[in-house]
Design an enzyme around this catalytic site. Structure first.
Site, PDB file in Angstrom:
ATOM      1  N   ASN A 119       0.844  -1.200   0.000  1.00  9.95           N
ATOM      2  CA  ASN A 119       0.000   0.000   0.000  1.00  9.95           C
ATOM      3  C   ASN A 119       0.878   1.248   0.000  1.00  9.95           C
ATOM      4  O   ASN A 119       1.993   1.256   0.544  1.00  9.95           O
ATOM      5  CB  ASN A 119      -1.007  -0.005   1.153  1.00  9.95           C
ATOM      6  CG  ASN A 119      -0.409  -0.214   2.530  1.00  9.95           C
ATOM      7  OD1 ASN A 119       0.652  -0.788   2.668  1.00  9.95           O
ATOM      8  ND2 ASN A 119      -1.097   0.252   3.551  1.00  9.95           N
ATOM      9  N   CYS A 172      -4.192   0.736  -2.319  1.00  5.90           N
ATOM     10  CA  CYS A 172      -3.991  -0.537  -1.619  1.00  5.90           C
ATOM     11  C   CYS A 172      -2.849  -1.366  -2.219  1.00  5.90           C
ATOM     12  O   CYS A 172      -2.489  -1.217  -3.396  1.00  5.90           O
ATOM     13  CB  CYS A 172      -5.263  -1.374  -1.682  1.00  5.90           C
ATOM     14  SG  CYS A 172      -6.609  -0.745  -0.663  1.00  5.90           S
ATOM     15  N   GLU A 224      -3.043  -4.459  -3.056  1.00  9.85           N
ATOM     16  CA  GLU A 224      -3.551  -5.265  -4.177  1.00  9.85           C
ATOM     17  C   GLU A 224      -3.504  -4.479  -5.479  1.00  9.85           C
ATOM     18  O   GLU A 224      -3.221  -5.025  -6.549  1.00  9.85           O
ATOM     19  CB  GLU A 224      -4.999  -5.707  -3.898  1.00  9.85           C
ATOM     20  CG  GLU A 224      -5.139  -6.656  -2.723  1.00  9.85           C
ATOM     21  CD  GLU A 224      -5.326  -5.940  -1.395  1.00  9.85           C
ATOM     22  OE1 GLU A 224      -4.844  -4.794  -1.237  1.00  9.85           O
ATOM     23  OE2 GLU A 224      -5.951  -6.534  -0.506  1.00  9.85           O
ATOM     24  N   CYS A 259     -10.109  -5.137   0.333  1.00  6.59           N
ATOM     25  CA  CYS A 259     -11.258  -4.243   0.474  1.00  6.59           C
ATOM     26  C   CYS A 259     -12.218  -4.450  -0.708  1.00  6.59           C
ATOM     27  O   CYS A 259     -11.872  -5.100  -1.706  1.00  6.59           O
ATOM     28  CB  CYS A 259     -10.800  -2.779   0.552  1.00  6.59           C
ATOM     29  SG  CYS A 259     -10.352  -2.069  -1.039  1.00  6.59           S
TER      30      CYS A 259
HETATM   31  N1  THU Z   1      -5.224  -1.690   2.657  1.00 10.99           N
HETATM   32  C1  THU Z   1      -4.656  -2.445   1.693  1.00 10.99           C
HETATM   33  O1  THU Z   1      -3.602  -2.100   1.153  1.00 10.99           O
HETATM   34  N2  THU Z   1      -5.270  -3.592   1.330  1.00 10.99           N
HETATM   35  C2  THU Z   1      -6.361  -4.116   1.949  1.00 10.99           C
HETATM   36  O2  THU Z   1      -6.787  -5.191   1.571  1.00 10.99           O
HETATM   37  C3  THU Z   1      -6.972  -3.414   3.074  1.00 10.99           C
HETATM   38  C4  THU Z   1      -6.479  -2.030   3.308  1.00 10.99           C
HETATM   39  C5  THU Z   1      -4.544  -0.448   3.074  1.00 10.99           C
HETATM   40  C6  THU Z   1      -5.163   0.840   2.645  1.00 10.99           C
HETATM   41  C7  THU Z   1      -4.589   1.778   3.662  1.00 10.99           C
HETATM   42  O3  THU Z   1      -3.315   2.202   3.244  1.00 10.99           O
HETATM   43  C8  THU Z   1      -4.431   0.936   4.913  1.00 10.99           C
HETATM   44  O4  THU Z   1      -4.455  -0.411   4.479  1.00 10.99           O
HETATM   45  C9  THU Z   1      -5.499   1.159   5.970  1.00 10.99           C
HETATM   46  O5  THU Z   1      -6.774   1.020   5.417  1.00 10.99           O
END
Ligand code: THU
Length: 131
Positions: free
Chosen positions: A41, A52, A54, A85
């Site tokens: 992320n 994110c 992903e 998410c």
């Molecule tokens: N986040 C991800 O990178 N992937 C996920 O599947 C869930 C959330 C990140 C987004 C943000 O930078 C942090 O986690 C908190 O939400």
């Protein structure tokens, strides 16, 4: 399921740029040739501009020339379940079928739970709808 995918996700997580949430995420995706693409992320001082892990992994897969996602690993903080998410489920769906496995790990590298994409995003809208 082999360990290479989670090892790539854990290595990517080390580079997560998450100074605001302090929630460090790594993801790795296998493509149709077996190659692995990883991402973390990347947050931003203008909060909504972050993205994110992903998302980063999908971008790496696409830029490599790969066309399909065949397996996914995600790892967040601690040992609690970190699933993709909602937005990322849809982004994965663009390149993956319902039966693709999404493995969710703890930061120790222990598998917490596996899902299929179809379980995470049932009755989804995908590229086939636009054919
Ligand atoms: N986040 C991800 O990178 N992937 C996920 O599947 C869930 C959330 C990140 C987004 C943000 O930078 C942090 O986690 C908190 O939400």
């Amino acid at each position: 399921m082999s360990r290479d995918l989670i090892e790539a996700a854990l290595a990517a997580r080390k580079h997560a740029h998450a100074p605001y949430s302090k929630f460090y995420v790594g993801s790795a995706m296998r493509d149709e040739t077996g190659r692995i693409h990883a991402g973390c992320n990347v947050e931003n001082a203008a909060y909504p501009q972050g993205w994110c892990a992903e998302c980063s992994a999908i971008a790496a897969l696409v830029v490599s020339g790969a066309k399909r996602i065949t397996e996914v690993a995600v790892v967040g903080n601690g040992e609690t379940l970190c699933t993709p998410c909602g937005g990322c489920r849809q982004k994965i769906r663009e390149f993956a079928s319902d039966d693709v496995a999404v493995h969710c790990y703890g930061e120790s590298g222990k598998l917490i739970r596996s899902f299929t994409l179809g379980e995470l995003l049932p009755a989804s809208f995908g590229p086939e709808n636009l054919k």
